[in-house]
Design a protein around this motif. Structure first.
Motif, PDB file in Angstrom:
ATOM      1  N   ALA B   7      -3.503   1.762  18.600  1.00 37.32           N
ATOM      2  CA  ALA B   7      -4.255   1.861  17.343  1.00 37.32           C
ATOM      3  C   ALA B   7      -3.888   3.149  16.611  1.00 37.32           C
ATOM      4  CB  ALA B   7      -5.761   1.820  17.614  1.00 37.32           C
ATOM      5  N   TRP B   8      -3.683   4.238  17.372  1.00 34.30           N
ATOM      6  CA  TRP B   8      -3.338   5.503  16.734  1.00 34.30           C
ATOM      7  C   TRP B   8      -1.955   5.441  16.110  1.00 34.30           C
ATOM      8  CZ3 TRP B   8      -7.347   7.990  15.698  1.00 34.30           C
ATOM      9  CH2 TRP B   8      -8.443   7.966  16.574  1.00 34.30           C
ATOM     10  N   THR B  11      -2.269   3.657  12.897  1.00 29.73           N
ATOM     11  CA  THR B  11      -2.856   4.544  11.879  1.00 29.73           C
ATOM     12  C   THR B  11      -1.796   5.495  11.313  1.00 29.73           C
ATOM     13  OG1 THR B  11      -4.972   4.455  13.006  1.00 29.73           O
ATOM     14  CG2 THR B  11      -4.664   6.240  11.455  1.00 29.73           C
ATOM     15  N   ALA B  12      -0.975   6.034  12.209  1.00 28.12           N
ATOM     16  CA  ALA B  12       0.078   6.956  11.758  1.00 28.12           C
ATOM     17  C   ALA B  12       1.059   6.231  10.841  1.00 28.12           C
ATOM     18  CB  ALA B  12       0.804   7.546  12.963  1.00 28.12           C
ATOM     19  N   THR B  14       0.437   3.568   8.975  1.00 28.26           N
ATOM     20  CA  THR B  14      -0.240   3.290   7.701  1.00 28.26           C
ATOM     21  C   THR B  14      -0.233   4.522   6.807  1.00 28.26           C
ATOM     22  OG1 THR B  14      -1.725   1.846   8.909  1.00 28.26           O
ATOM     23  CG2 THR B  14      -2.376   2.423   6.679  1.00 28.26           C
ATOM     24  N   SER B  15      -0.540   5.671   7.406  1.00 31.72           N
ATOM     25  CA  SER B  15      -0.676   6.864   6.572  1.00 31.72           C
ATOM     26  C   SER B  15       0.686   7.355   6.088  1.00 31.72           C
ATOM     27  CB  SER B  15      -1.441   7.954   7.310  1.00 31.72           C
ATOM     28  OG  SER B  15      -0.597   8.629   8.202  1.00 31.72           O
ATOM     29  N   GLN B  19       4.714   7.346   1.502  1.00 34.53           N
ATOM     30  CA  GLN B  19       5.797   8.323   1.416  1.00 34.53           C
ATOM     31  C   GLN B  19       7.115   7.721   1.892  1.00 34.53           C
ATOM     32  OE1 GLN B  19       5.280  11.810   3.813  1.00 34.53           O
ATOM     33  NE2 GLN B  19       7.097  12.804   2.977  1.00 34.53           N
ATOM     34  N   ASP B  57       6.956  14.840  12.510  1.00 32.14           N
ATOM     35  CA  ASP B  57       6.707  14.358  11.156  1.00 32.14           C
ATOM     36  C   ASP B  57       6.994  12.857  11.104  1.00 32.14           C
ATOM     37  OD1 ASP B  57       6.665  13.707   8.490  1.00 32.14           O
ATOM     38  OD2 ASP B  57       7.649  15.551   7.839  1.00 32.14           O
ATOM     39  N   ARG B 221      -8.509   5.275  -0.964  1.00 30.30           N
ATOM     40  CA  ARG B 221      -7.417   5.938  -0.252  1.00 30.30           C
ATOM     41  C   ARG B 221      -6.303   6.335  -1.233  1.00 30.30           C
ATOM     42  NH1 ARG B 221      -3.613   4.976   3.776  1.00 30.30           N
ATOM     43  NH2 ARG B 221      -3.238   2.829   3.185  1.00 30.30           N
ATOM     44  N   ARG B 224      -7.405   9.217  -3.530  1.00 31.44           N
ATOM     45  CA  ARG B 224      -7.365  10.503  -2.829  1.00 31.44           C
ATOM     46  C   ARG B 224      -5.940  10.996  -2.680  1.00 31.44           C
ATOM     47  NH1 ARG B 224     -11.523   8.954   1.800  1.00 31.44           N
ATOM     48  NH2 ARG B 224     -13.421   9.935   1.010  1.00 31.44           N
ATOM     49  N   LEU B 225      -5.041  10.057  -2.377  1.00 24.31           N
ATOM     50  CA  LEU B 225      -3.628  10.410  -2.236  1.00 24.31           C
ATOM     51  C   LEU B 225      -3.086  10.956  -3.556  1.00 24.31           C
ATOM     52  CD1 LEU B 225      -0.962  10.251  -0.569  1.00 24.31           C
ATOM     53  CD2 LEU B 225      -0.710   7.913  -1.383  1.00 24.31           C
TER      54      LEU B 225
END
Lengths: 122, 438
Positions: B7-8, B11-12, B14-15, B19, B57, B221, B224-225
């Motif tokens: 799951a983590w 999430t990484a 997705t975020s 970019q 990164d 989201r 905010r970005l």
């Protein structure tokens, strides 16, 4: 000696946590906090709003207010702890325990010079 | 490897997506290639990250791996084809990652994401296609998720997105780094697209509100970005504040049966305090710039509602003034209609009715016009006219929740107008939702 433990993390990453993921982390952190609180070693804990809500006052003459956090870095300050620790090693141990509950990111550990518990805060 | 661990990673991924896809798009200049390259990089990440740990990164890692995989693909399929420049095949990912991350400086990052969003809100596309494309490309929602949010079949949504992509490719969007003027124009278009995505989620009715909630969350989201990339843009602060303040009320907007609960009747303890705090902080910051715009004004109105701990504490006089300001910067009959609600609270239903009567020709097919008009007429005791207005509103309702809401007024009107003494008319209990985002 009191230590401030500053929570840094990538806002993109934390911001994309689901509500469940966020709550899971918060619960795990609460366990660490409870342990410290029982020993009377836990001071104020804060989680900060996103850096987009931040403004910076530059101490020029006259002072200049800028939007955003103090510095643009990949990881942002998300909150901090005030913990009573014997020394740096002790503080790092606490940070490690917190880190185990909260993946990624980093904690800045720094001795506190002046401490005000803000006892009147609600 | 447990599910929680992966799951983590998701999430990484997705975020890092906006970019990474943005940078790959700059490199390959084709949406499909960029998206496919990103997907391939994600597959590699799912294989290698659990063993090696996440890279320092993730976005830089994904960009580089995505590029290499796509270049290999080009090599395989078109042996003679010359490769794009700057394509040193990098075998040792760990060594190269740092150098690549350095090259991805702040301005590139900003322009890549802006370009990516801008391409999705191509003016030649209808709004629904713009939104669908942005949700697919920028947010990475699956076609299935998007189809569900729009209540259409997966096949129909697939077709819609494919058509949108073809149109974008046809248009040959320039990929050069935008100049200052171009950037500010693009920023306005991108902000409008985020606003559209939010509205698409916000205007859902009770039964679909839960399904469409992810649209609101994605809009927040993205806002905010965008704000992080343009930290001193008061209108982007205003936009982010506006959608946060609106979304903060989402838990209280619908009853268990799916019917709409108006602002005055909402359980304010269900409002999300953290979101309100963030929204208020942002609008406070924005106002300091003294460059007001439509998003800031709407956010200021939403802030006045959020600050009132009971409906009675709402500062309607200030809201009336803000709507007046909004009428100046963004004249629209819908804005005037919303203003009328504030006017009715400050100066009574007759003044409000006088304000909206001239709008009738322009809003002849607008559900809210008749709902609001009926409510004012009802407050004035002109029940027969009110009934006609409510009937018309029901006929024009877009969702079952809207129709049910008007029907409730109508039932009350009929009940109250039964002869039962001198004071049979309905009183001040007709309410309309003010400050609707629309």
């Amino acid at each position: 000696m009191l230590y401030a433990i500053l929570c840094y993390h990538d806002e993109d990453f934390v911001g994309s946590w689901s509500k469940d993921q966020d709550e899971t982390v918060m619960k795990k952190l609460a366990v660490v906090q409870e342990g410290l609180a029982k020993q009377g070693r836990l001071g104020p804990v804060a989680r900060l709003l996103p850096t987009t809500a931040a403004a910076t006052l530059r101490k020029e003459d006259p002072p200049l207010v800028l939007d955003g956090p103090y510095a643009e870095t990949k990881e942002q300050l998300l909150g901090f702890y005030i913990v009573d620790c014997k020394n740096l090693d002790d503080a790092l141990d606490v940070a490690r325990d917190l880190g185990a509950a909260n993946p990624g990111g980093a904690y800045e550990v720094r001795p506190v010079g002046v401490f005000s518990p803000g006892g009147n805060l609600k | 490897m447990s599910e929680a661990d992966t799951a983590w990673i998701e999430t990484a991924l997705t975020s890092a997506r906006p970019q990474a896809v943005g940078a790959l798009l700059r490199y390959f200049r084709d949406l499909d290639t960029a998206e496919e390259a990103f997907q391939n990089a994600c597959l590699r990440a799912l294989k290698t990250w659990p063993q090696n740990g996440p890279p320092r990164d993730p976005a830089a890692w994904l960009i580089m791996v995505g590029r290499n995989v796509a270049i290999d693909e080009v090599r395989r399929t078109r042996k003679q084809q010359p490769l794009p420049e700057d394509d040193q095949a990098i075998s040792d990912l760990d060594d190269a990652e740092g150098a690549l991350a350095e090259r991805l400086d702040g301005s590139h990052y900003r322009d890549d994401i802006l370009r990516l969003m801008f391409i999705c809100c191509h003016p030649g596309l209808p709004a629904t296609q713009q939104i669908a494309l942005a949700l697919r490309i920028v947010c990475g929602l699956t076609v299935k998720q998007i189809a569900r949010a729009f209540l259409v079949s997966e096949a129909a949504m697939e077709q819609r997105i494919t058509r949108a992509k073809a149109k974008v490719a046809e248009a040959g969007t320039p990929f050069e780094t935008p100049g200052a003027v171009e950037r500010s124009e693009r920023l306005a278009v991108v902000a409008a697209m985020i606003y559209l995505i939010f509205n698409e989620g916000y205007s859902a009715s009770g039964d679909t509100a839960e399904i469409r909630k992810p649209l609101c969350e994605e809009a927040i989201r993205l806002a905010r970005l965008l704000l992080r990339l343009f930290q001193s843009e008061p209108e982007i602060m205003g936009l982010t504040a506006l959608i946060l303040l609106q979304h903060a009320r989402s838990a209280s907007r619908f009853a268990a049966d799916g019917s709409l609960i108006l602002l005055d009747d909402q359980d304010r303890s269900l409002w999300n305090g953290t979101m309100i705090a963030e929204g208020l902080a942002l609008i406070d910051k924005a106002i300091r710039h003294r460059r007001s715009g439509p998003y800031q004004i709407q956010a200021a109105i939403a802030a006045l509602h959020a600050r009132a701990s009971t409906p009675e504490e709402t500062d309607w006089a200030q809201i009336d003034l803000l709507y007046g300001a909004l009428e100046v910067v963004q004249p629209s009959p819908v804005v005037t209609l919303n203003r009328a609600v504030a006017v009715s609270k400050v100066r009574g239903p007759q003044a409000a009715l006088d304000l909206i009567e001239p709008l009738a020709p322009k809003l002849a097919n607008y559900f809210h016009f008749y709902g609001v008009r009926g409510a004012f007429l009802m407050q004035l005791g002109r029940n027969d006219e009110a009934r006609i207005a409510f009937d018309r509103a029901i006929a024009l309702a877009n969702t079952s929740a809207e129709a049910a809401h008007i029907r409730m007024h109508l039932d009350r009107l009929i009940r109250d107008s039964q002869p039962k003494g001198a004071n049979g008319g309905a009183r001040q209990d007709a309410k309309v939702e003010g400050a609707k985002v629309k």
